[in-house]
Each structure stands twice: as C-alpha cells, then as structure tokens.
Design a protein around this motif. Structure first.
Motif, short mmCIF file in Angstrom:
data_model
loop_
_atom_site.label_atom_id
_atom_site.label_comp_id
_atom_site.label_asym_id
_atom_site.label_seq_id
_atom_site.Cartn_x
_atom_site.Cartn_y
_atom_site.Cartn_z
N ASP A 47 6.74 5.61 -1.79
CA ASP A 47 5.49 5.26 -2.45
C ASP A 47 4.31 5.29 -1.48
OD1 ASP A 47 7.09 3.20 -1.35
OD2 ASP A 47 5.92 1.64 -2.34
N THR A 48 4.57 5.42 -0.19
CA THR A 48 3.47 5.50 0.79
C THR A 48 3.15 6.95 1.17
OG1 THR A 48 4.87 5.41 2.78
CG2 THR A 48 4.22 3.31 1.80
N GLN A 49 3.92 7.91 0.66
CA GLN A 49 3.76 9.29 1.11
C GLN A 49 2.45 9.93 0.66
OE1 GLN A 49 7.29 11.31 -0.21
NE2 GLN A 49 8.59 10.40 1.38
N GLY A 107 -0.26 7.21 2.88
CA GLY A 107 -0.21 8.63 3.17
C GLY A 107 0.66 9.00 4.36
N CYS A 108 1.45 10.07 4.20
CA CYS A 108 2.28 10.60 5.27
C CYS A 108 2.55 12.07 5.01
CB CYS A 108 3.59 9.84 5.38
SG CYS A 108 4.67 10.43 6.72
N PRO A 109 2.38 12.95 6.02
CA PRO A 109 2.64 14.38 5.82
C PRO A 109 4.13 14.73 5.84
CG PRO A 109 1.97 14.00 8.07
CD PRO A 109 1.84 12.67 7.36
N LEU A 110 4.96 13.84 6.36
CA LEU A 110 6.39 14.12 6.46
C LEU A 110 7.11 13.76 5.16
CD1 LEU A 110 7.15 12.68 10.02
CD2 LEU A 110 6.38 14.97 9.40
N ARG A 111 8.24 14.40 4.96
CA ARG A 111 9.10 14.08 3.82
C ARG A 111 10.52 13.86 4.35
NH1 ARG A 111 4.89 13.23 2.38
NH2 ARG A 111 3.76 13.91 0.51
N THR A 145 -14.44 4.25 4.56
CA THR A 145 -13.37 3.51 3.92
C THR A 145 -12.02 4.17 4.21
OG1 THR A 145 -13.54 4.77 1.85
CG2 THR A 145 -14.84 2.74 2.02
N GLY A 146 -10.97 3.40 4.06
CA GLY A 146 -9.60 3.90 4.21
C GLY A 146 -8.76 3.32 3.11
N SER A 181 1.08 0.63 10.60
CA SER A 181 2.24 1.43 10.25
C SER A 181 1.91 2.26 9.02
CB SER A 181 3.44 0.49 10.02
OG SER A 181 4.63 1.20 9.81
N GLY A 182 2.94 2.67 8.28
CA GLY A 182 2.64 3.48 7.11
C GLY A 182 3.86 3.65 6.23
N GLY A 183 3.85 4.78 5.54
CA GLY A 183 3.07 5.98 5.75
C GLY A 183 3.02 6.39 7.22
N GLU A 184 1.98 7.11 7.53
CA GLU A 184 1.70 7.55 8.89
C GLU A 184 0.27 7.15 9.24
OE1 GLU A 184 1.22 8.32 12.26
OE2 GLU A 184 3.22 9.05 11.71
N PRO A 185 0.10 6.16 10.13
CA PRO A 185 -1.25 5.67 10.44
C PRO A 185 -2.17 6.74 11.01
CG PRO A 185 0.36 4.79 12.00
CD PRO A 185 1.14 5.42 10.89
N LEU A 186 -1.60 7.74 11.70
CA LEU A 186 -2.44 8.81 12.25
C LEU A 186 -2.90 9.77 11.17
CD1 LEU A 186 -0.48 9.64 15.53
CD2 LEU A 186 -2.56 8.26 15.29
N GLY A 187 -2.46 9.57 9.94
CA GLY A 187 -2.94 10.38 8.83
C GLY A 187 -4.33 9.99 8.38
N GLN A 188 -4.81 8.82 8.81
CA GLN A 188 -6.19 8.39 8.55
C GLN A 188 -6.83 8.06 9.90
OE1 GLN A 188 -6.94 5.73 5.12
NE2 GLN A 188 -4.73 5.76 4.75
N PRO A 189 -7.03 9.05 10.76
CA PRO A 189 -7.41 8.78 12.15
C PRO A 189 -8.76 8.12 12.31
CG PRO A 189 -7.61 11.12 11.65
CD PRO A 189 -6.90 10.50 10.49
#
Length: 242
Positions: free
Chosen positions: A39-41, A27-31, A2-3, A75-83
């Motif tokens: 709200d996507t971080q 989810g995103c590792p950057l700030r 799941t994601g 997109s995201g967030g960061e899509p590569l954060g859920q590889p």
C-alpha cells in the motif's frame, strides 16, 4: 512545498538507536517480491503535508526520543522517492538538534549529497548484492543503489545494513557468504541485521486485489539466522573506514 506520508509511528524501537518517531513516506519504485507494505508503493495517495507541519508534529514526541538517544527515522515506501520534501524535513530537524536517520534501499532520485549532509545514520536495505539477484527481487536494475552507496561513502555517514532472508531465495550459505564479502566493502558499517522473511503483509495484497509473489513460501525461522547475524557483525563491522 508539500509531500505525502503513508503513516507515522511515534514509538519505534527497531529503526535506529533509541526510541524513534518513524515517518513512512508514500511511494516506492521497487516491486520487491517480499514487500510487506504494498500500500506504500504508489506515489499517488497518502496524506499531504508540508515539511513545517510534519516537523512540528514530530517534535511533540521529543520527550520520548531525546532521553533515549533516539530521534526521527524516515522510511517508506522509499524516502528517497520524495527527495526535495525529505531534504527540507531533515534540514528542519537538524536545526532543532534532532538525530536523523533514513531507512532506504538507495533506489531514489535527486541529489543524495545534500540529503546526506543532514543525515546522521543510514539504514541501508540491501535487496541483493548481485545484479541478477537484485533484478529478480526488485524488478529493477541496481545502478541507483550503487550510486547511493558511493554517495554515502563520500559523505562519511555511518551505516546499519539490513537484508531480508527468504527461504529458498536468499537463505543458502553460498549467498550469505557472498553477502558478507559485499558488506565488508561498504562504508562505515556499524551493524548488520539479517531480517527473517515474514508473511504479515499478505492480507494487504488480498485487500488490494493483487497476487502475492511469494505465495506458499513459509516464514523464515529467525533462530536459523542467529549464527549468521553474529558472524556478519563480527567480520563486517570491524573496519568502519572503508
């Protein structure tokens, strides 16, 4: 498997070619100082789903994106954060013949090589092209994004480059000239988009009860970017085989 997705847009017109369904992963590792989706971080929260259920939902929009030469953008967030989740979704979409795109800063984790096998286009968000500036804007080092660029080069996937221009931060001619030189080194750049900084997400910070990093910075006048956008597209998109 799941994601977690934050939201879904069924008729996106600016996130790749044609009409697109756009999936915003949580989810995103950057700030980033200018993030308009705080709200996507967080990697917690969002709507839990399986790749199969999400792709089934996305294929309902096929009558809209197929005739326009569109497809699906993550997109995201960061899509590569859920590889792992992203990879499975891309595989399922490619099996259906859908054009796939990832809108990313390259600040992910996992195996980029497998993901790029099923990616038709990368929308690459250049936060900054120099280490000090990157650290100031994102709060992290830029090693991950540099590794991603090399993976894209190896995979030979075409790229559209995006860069947010912020008054007093990334809008001076020296910065934009240096940025142009950097973009010219990137692989298969087909298009460059300088995006004007805006304040449409400020209310989200207020709702979340967190301070806005660029309080008082005015929106960027997009007309001031027209010449630079034209110049960057003329100089950086000629050679797509770097």
């Amino acid at each position: 498997m799941t994601g977690f997705i934050h939201s879904l847009e069924s008729m996106g017109l600016v996130d790749g070619p044609g009409v697109r369904a756009v999936v915003f992963l949580q989810g995103c590792p950057l700030r980033c100082l200018y993030c308009h989706n705080p709200d996507t971080q967080s990697f917690s929260g969002g709507q839990e789903t399986t790749p199969e259920a999400l792709v089934k939902r996305l294929l309902r929009f096929r009558p809209y994106f197929d005739p326009s030469g569109g497809g699906v953008t993550f997109s995201g967030g960061e899509p590569l954060g859920q590889p792992d989740f992203l990879l499975e979704c891309l595989k399922l979409l490619k099996a259906e013949g859908v054009h796939t795109c990832i809108d990313t800063s390259g600040a992910g984790r996992g195996d980029y090589e497998d993901i790029l096998k099923y990616t038709d286009l990368v929308l690459y968000d250049v936060k900054h092209h120099q280490r000090e500036g990157y650290r100031k804007i994102t709060g992290l080092e830029m090693d991950r994004t540099l590794s991603f660029v090399e993976a894209v080069r190896k995979a030979n996937v075409p790229m559209w480059v995006r860069h947010v221009v912020v008054p007093g931060l990334t809008d001076n001619p020296e910065h934009l000239t240096s940025l142009s030189e950097y973009i010219a080194t990137l692989p298969r750049v087909e298009k460059v988009e300088l995006l004007p900084y805006h304040t449409l997400g400020v209310h989200k910070y207020q709702t979340l009860g967190i301070p806005y990093p660029l309080e008082g910075v005015p929106p960027m006048d997009k007309t001031k970017l027209e010449t630079w956008n034209r110049q960057l597209n003329e100089t950086c998109c000629r050679n797509t085989n770097n």
